[in-house]
Scaffold this motif. Sequence first.
Motif, PDB file in Angstrom:
ATOM      1  N   PRO A   2       0.801  -1.209   0.000  1.00 29.08           N
ATOM      2  CA  PRO A   2       0.000   0.000   0.000  1.00 29.08           C
ATOM      3  C   PRO A   2       0.840   1.267   0.000  1.00 29.08           C
ATOM      4  N   LYS A   3       2.085   1.198   0.494  1.00 32.12           N
ATOM      5  CA  LYS A   3       2.939   2.378   0.504  1.00 32.12           C
ATOM      6  C   LYS A   3       3.270   2.831  -0.904  1.00 32.12           C
ATOM      7  N   ARG A   4       3.322   1.914  -1.837  1.00 30.97           N
ATOM      8  CA  ARG A   4       3.649   2.258  -3.219  1.00 30.97           C
ATOM      9  C   ARG A   4       2.548   3.100  -3.851  1.00 30.97           C
ATOM     10  N   LYS A   5       1.306   2.919  -3.417  1.00 35.15           N
ATOM     11  CA  LYS A   5       0.195   3.662  -3.989  1.00 35.15           C
ATOM     12  C   LYS A   5       0.127   5.070  -3.424  1.00 35.15           C
ATOM     13  N   ALA A   6       0.579   5.270  -2.206  1.00 37.71           N
ATOM     14  CA  ALA A   6       0.541   6.587  -1.591  1.00 37.71           C
ATOM     15  C   ALA A   6       1.609   7.472  -2.222  1.00 37.71           C
ATOM     16  N   ALA A   7       1.376   8.773  -2.206  1.00 37.59           N
ATOM     17  CA  ALA A   7       2.343   9.699  -2.782  1.00 37.59           C
ATOM     18  C   ALA A   7       3.619   9.726  -1.952  1.00 37.59           C
ATOM     19  N   PHE A   8       3.495   9.552  -0.651  1.00 41.65           N
ATOM     20  CA  PHE A   8       4.659   9.562   0.230  1.00 41.65           C
ATOM     21  C   PHE A   8       4.667   8.284   1.046  1.00 41.65           C
ATOM     22  N   GLY A   9       5.868   7.764   1.297  1.00 39.73           N
ATOM     23  CA  GLY A   9       5.996   6.525   2.056  1.00 39.73           C
ATOM     24  C   GLY A   9       5.512   6.668   3.485  1.00 39.73           C
ATOM     25  N   SER A  10       5.934   7.727   4.159  1.00 39.48           N
ATOM     26  CA  SER A  10       5.457   7.949   5.520  1.00 39.48           C
ATOM     27  C   SER A  10       5.433   9.443   5.798  1.00 39.48           C
ATOM     28  N   VAL A  11       4.453   9.846   6.546  1.00 43.04           N
ATOM     29  CA  VAL A  11       4.314  11.242   6.940  1.00 43.04           C
ATOM     30  C   VAL A  11       4.058  11.242   8.430  1.00 43.04           C
ATOM     31  N   GLY A  12       4.813  12.061   9.166  1.00 44.67           N
ATOM     32  CA  GLY A  12       4.519  12.196  10.586  1.00 44.67           C
ATOM     33  C   GLY A  12       5.524  11.537  11.501  1.00 44.67           C
ATOM     34  N   ARG A  13       5.022  10.855  12.544  1.00 52.88           N
ATOM     35  CA  ARG A  13       5.862  10.385  13.643  1.00 52.88           C
ATOM     36  C   ARG A  13       6.394   8.963  13.486  1.00 52.88           C
ATOM     37  N   LEU A  63      11.093  18.325   6.151  1.00 55.58           N
ATOM     38  CA  LEU A  63      10.088  18.979   6.994  1.00 55.58           C
ATOM     39  C   LEU A  63       9.175  19.784   6.078  1.00 55.58           C
ATOM     40  N   MET A  64       7.867  19.512   6.152  1.00 54.18           N
ATOM     41  CA  MET A  64       6.921  20.185   5.266  1.00 54.18           C
ATOM     42  C   MET A  64       5.668  20.599   6.027  1.00 54.18           C
ATOM     43  N   THR A  65       5.012  21.644   5.531  1.00 52.01           N
ATOM     44  CA  THR A  65       3.710  22.032   6.066  1.00 52.01           C
ATOM     45  C   THR A  65       2.654  21.176   5.377  1.00 52.01           C
ATOM     46  N   GLY A  66       1.452  21.200   5.907  1.00 54.88           N
ATOM     47  CA  GLY A  66       0.362  20.444   5.287  1.00 54.88           C
ATOM     48  C   GLY A  66       0.099  20.898   3.859  1.00 54.88           C
ATOM     49  N   GLN A  67       0.191  22.203   3.623  1.00 55.61           N
ATOM     50  CA  GLN A  67      -0.043  22.740   2.279  1.00 55.61           C
ATOM     51  C   GLN A  67       1.044  22.278   1.319  1.00 55.61           C
ATOM     52  N   GLN A  68       2.307  22.264   1.762  1.00 50.91           N
ATOM     53  CA  GLN A  68       3.400  21.787   0.907  1.00 50.91           C
ATOM     54  C   GLN A  68       3.196  20.321   0.550  1.00 50.91           C
ATOM     55  N   ILE A  69       2.743  19.520   1.514  1.00 53.48           N
ATOM     56  CA  ILE A  69       2.487  18.104   1.262  1.00 53.48           C
ATOM     57  C   ILE A  69       1.396  17.960   0.212  1.00 53.48           C
ATOM     58  N   HIS A  70       0.325  18.735   0.355  1.00 53.29           N
ATOM     59  CA  HIS A  70      -0.786  18.670  -0.595  1.00 53.29           C
ATOM     60  C   HIS A  70      -0.323  19.057  -2.002  1.00 53.29           C
ATOM     61  N   GLU A  71       0.456  20.135  -2.112  1.00 53.53           N
ATOM     62  CA  GLU A  71       0.948  20.585  -3.417  1.00 53.53           C
ATOM     63  C   GLU A  71       1.851  19.535  -4.050  1.00 53.53           C
ATOM     64  N   GLU A  72       2.707  18.916  -3.236  1.00 52.95           N
ATOM     65  CA  GLU A  72       3.606  17.878  -3.756  1.00 52.95           C
ATOM     66  C   GLU A  72       2.812  16.668  -4.238  1.00 52.95           C
ATOM     67  N   GLN A  73       1.760  16.309  -3.515  1.00 53.50           N
ATOM     68  CA  GLN A  73       0.917  15.196  -3.943  1.00 53.50           C
ATOM     69  C   GLN A  73       0.242  15.507  -5.267  1.00 53.50           C
ATOM     70  N   LEU A  74      -0.219  16.739  -5.435  1.00 47.93           N
ATOM     71  CA  LEU A  74      -0.844  17.138  -6.689  1.00 47.93           C
ATOM     72  C   LEU A  74       0.158  17.077  -7.843  1.00 47.93           C
ATOM     73  N   LYS A  75       1.387  17.543  -7.596  1.00 49.65           N
ATOM     74  CA  LYS A  75       2.430  17.494  -8.639  1.00 49.65           C
ATOM     75  C   LYS A  75       2.708  16.062  -9.058  1.00 49.65           C
TER      76      LYS A  75
END
Length: 128
Positions: A2-13, A63-75
């Motif tokens: 399932p990690k392959r389908k997500a835009a990022f491998g892990s986010v957070g803690r 280190l990213m903000t929530g908005q940066q994460i969203h923009e990167e996912q869209l890209k």
Amino acid sequence: EPKRKAAFGSVGRRIPYRILHVINQDGESLGNMHRAEALKLMDQHNLKLVLLRENVEPPVYRLMTGQQIHEEQLKRAEKKKASMPGMYVKELSFSSAIAKNDLETKSKQIAQWIEKKYHVKVTIRQAK
């Protein structure tokens, strides 16, 4: 997988690595640091740690903000969509007796499809 389908491998803690290479939100390298230091830095600046590259030693986190994460996912989604095989064909048909307003609306739709890199097929039927 399932990690392959997500835009990022892990986010957070949840970070499985002890030593990380950390990049700040402006793209500057902060160097290698222990996981606890990176988490403390994340909490101080109210940011999230995002895994960028896992296959290098040590793995690279940013280190990213929530908005940066969203923009990167869209890209990444846009890049993935652009690299998909096959082309999309949009088809539009209308009568030769079409009203002026309807023609303008349909021409705007065609322009939007062309901007999105679709192939457009237009069919005009003869009015009786």
